[in-house]
Design a protein around this motif. Structure first.
Motif, PDB file in Angstrom:
ATOM      1  N   LEU A  35      26.223  -6.293 -24.744  1.00 57.01           N
ATOM      2  CA  LEU A  35      27.148  -5.535 -23.280  1.00 57.01           C
ATOM      3  C   LEU A  35      27.590  -6.780 -22.766  1.00 57.01           C
ATOM      4  O   LEU A  35      27.036  -8.421 -22.421  1.00 57.01           O
ATOM      5  CB  LEU A  35      25.915  -5.387 -22.366  1.00 57.01           C
ATOM      6  CG  LEU A  35      27.275  -4.920 -21.208  1.00 57.01           C
ATOM      7  CD1 LEU A  35      27.852  -4.412 -20.469  1.00 57.01           C
ATOM      8  CD2 LEU A  35      25.410  -5.122 -19.720  1.00 57.01           C
ATOM      9  N   LEU A  36      28.996  -7.233 -22.939  1.00 47.93           N
ATOM     10  CA  LEU A  36      30.374  -8.841 -23.116  1.00 47.93           C
ATOM     11  C   LEU A  36      29.695  -8.968 -21.600  1.00 47.93           C
ATOM     12  O   LEU A  36      30.294 -10.056 -21.004  1.00 47.93           O
ATOM     13  CB  LEU A  36      31.254  -8.465 -23.641  1.00 47.93           C
ATOM     14  CG  LEU A  36      30.919  -8.067 -24.781  1.00 47.93           C
ATOM     15  CD1 LEU A  36      32.500  -7.499 -25.731  1.00 47.93           C
ATOM     16  CD2 LEU A  36      30.356  -8.347 -25.700  1.00 47.93           C
ATOM     17  N   GLN A  37      29.830  -7.910 -20.315  1.00 43.03           N
ATOM     18  CA  GLN A  37      30.517  -7.995 -18.979  1.00 43.03           C
ATOM     19  C   GLN A  37      29.770  -7.354 -18.323  1.00 43.03           C
ATOM     20  O   GLN A  37      30.175  -6.012 -18.250  1.00 43.03           O
ATOM     21  CB  GLN A  37      31.731  -8.007 -19.127  1.00 43.03           C
ATOM     22  CG  GLN A  37      33.034  -8.838 -20.230  1.00 43.03           C
ATOM     23  CD  GLN A  37      34.368  -8.965 -19.449  1.00 43.03           C
ATOM     24  OE1 GLN A  37      34.749  -8.559 -18.117  1.00 43.03           O
ATOM     25  NE2 GLN A  37      35.201  -8.376 -20.419  1.00 43.03           N
ATOM     26  N   PRO A  38      28.432  -7.821 -17.646  1.00 45.98           N
ATOM     27  CA  PRO A  38      27.585  -6.444 -16.745  1.00 45.98           C
ATOM     28  C   PRO A  38      28.250  -6.490 -15.802  1.00 45.98           C
ATOM     29  O   PRO A  38      28.280  -5.643 -14.688  1.00 45.98           O
ATOM     30  CB  PRO A  38      26.727  -8.044 -16.737  1.00 45.98           C
ATOM     31  CG  PRO A  38      26.808  -9.164 -17.145  1.00 45.98           C
ATOM     32  CD  PRO A  38      28.121  -9.099 -17.945  1.00 45.98           C
ATOM     33  N   GLY A  39      29.582  -7.602 -15.384  1.00 49.29           N
ATOM     34  CA  GLY A  39      30.492  -6.986 -14.409  1.00 49.29           C
ATOM     35  C   GLY A  39      31.700  -7.210 -14.519  1.00 49.29           C
ATOM     36  O   GLY A  39      32.004  -8.181 -14.386  1.00 49.29           O
ATOM     37  N   PRO A  40      32.138  -5.827 -15.056  1.00 48.15           N
ATOM     38  CA  PRO A  40      33.309  -6.328 -15.484  1.00 48.15           C
ATOM     39  C   PRO A  40      34.437  -6.409 -14.294  1.00 48.15           C
ATOM     40  O   PRO A  40      34.003  -5.722 -13.476  1.00 48.15           O
ATOM     41  CB  PRO A  40      33.671  -5.337 -16.486  1.00 48.15           C
ATOM     42  CG  PRO A  40      32.787  -4.107 -15.281  1.00 48.15           C
ATOM     43  CD  PRO A  40      31.385  -4.899 -15.213  1.00 48.15           C
ATOM     44  N   PRO A  41      35.831  -6.378 -14.621  1.00 51.08           N
ATOM     45  CA  PRO A  41      36.913  -6.706 -13.531  1.00 51.08           C
ATOM     46  C   PRO A  41      37.450  -4.992 -13.863  1.00 51.08           C
ATOM     47  O   PRO A  41      37.416  -4.692 -14.556  1.00 51.08           O
ATOM     48  CB  PRO A  41      38.153  -7.454 -14.563  1.00 51.08           C
ATOM     49  CG  PRO A  41      37.949  -7.257 -15.454  1.00 51.08           C
ATOM     50  CD  PRO A  41      36.016  -6.938 -16.117  1.00 51.08           C
ATOM     51  N   ALA A  42      38.079  -5.108 -12.464  1.00 51.32           N
ATOM     52  CA  ALA A  42      38.192  -3.699 -12.295  1.00 51.32           C
ATOM     53  C   ALA A  42      38.997  -3.162 -13.213  1.00 51.32           C
ATOM     54  O   ALA A  42      38.794  -1.935 -12.906  1.00 51.32           O
ATOM     55  CB  ALA A  42      39.095  -4.297 -10.701  1.00 51.32           C
ATOM     56  N   GLU A  43      39.726  -3.807 -13.442  1.00 51.18           N
ATOM     57  CA  GLU A  43      40.597  -2.868 -14.483  1.00 51.18           C
ATOM     58  C   GLU A  43      40.237  -2.582 -16.191  1.00 51.18           C
ATOM     59  O   GLU A  43      40.555  -1.382 -16.323  1.00 51.18           O
ATOM     60  CB  GLU A  43      42.239  -3.910 -14.964  1.00 51.18           C
ATOM     61  CG  GLU A  43      41.374  -4.771 -15.846  1.00 51.18           C
ATOM     62  CD  GLU A  43      41.146  -6.019 -14.894  1.00 51.18           C
ATOM     63  OE1 GLU A  43      41.186  -7.232 -15.947  1.00 51.18           O
ATOM     64  OE2 GLU A  43      41.966  -6.365 -13.483  1.00 51.18           O
ATOM     65  N   ALA A  44      38.663  -2.267 -15.975  1.00 46.69           N
ATOM     66  CA  ALA A  44      38.100  -1.987 -16.861  1.00 46.69           C
ATOM     67  C   ALA A  44      37.286  -1.048 -16.888  1.00 46.69           C
ATOM     68  O   ALA A  44      36.704  -0.798 -16.713  1.00 46.69           O
ATOM     69  CB  ALA A  44      37.247  -3.516 -17.361  1.00 46.69           C
ATOM     70  N   HIS A  45      37.466  -0.902 -15.385  1.00 41.25           N
ATOM     71  CA  HIS A  45      36.550   0.084 -14.675  1.00 41.25           C
ATOM     72  C   HIS A  45      36.276   1.436 -14.978  1.00 41.25           C
ATOM     73  O   HIS A  45      35.122   1.806 -15.011  1.00 41.25           O
ATOM     74  CB  HIS A  45      36.283  -0.292 -13.199  1.00 41.25           C
ATOM     75  CG  HIS A  45      35.199  -1.074 -12.314  1.00 41.25           C
ATOM     76  ND1 HIS A  45      35.671  -1.098 -11.449  1.00 41.25           N
ATOM     77  CD2 HIS A  45      35.100  -2.066 -12.787  1.00 41.25           C
ATOM     78  CE1 HIS A  45      34.807  -2.663 -10.510  1.00 41.25           C
ATOM     79  NE2 HIS A  45      35.095  -3.258 -12.174  1.00 41.25           N
TER      80      HIS A  45
END
Length: 64
Positions: A35-45
């Motif tokens: 997991l690279l981003q446990p809290g991804p930016p909105a554009e990745a949701h």
């Protein structure tokens, strides 16, 4: 959005890394999800949701 991974369930199918490469990768030694981003930016949701749906073992959990 918050993502958690159950690495005990992961079989290294790699669908998550294909669908959301900015958020998921695979470990070199065994192919298990990283997991690279446990809290991804909105554009990745949307991609993260798709990756969770495609995971054959349901190792990816998404909390909105």
């Amino acid at each position: 959005m918050r993502i958690t991974i159950d690495i005990e369930l992961c079989t290294g199918a790699g669908q998550c890394a294909l669908v959301a490469a900015d958020v998921f990768d695979q470990r070199d030694e065994d192919g298990i999800v990283a997991l690279l981003q446990p809290g991804p930016p909105a554009e990745a949701h949307d991609a993260v949701r798709q990756a969770a749906l495609l995971c054959p073992t349901r190792a990816i959990r998404v909390a909105e």
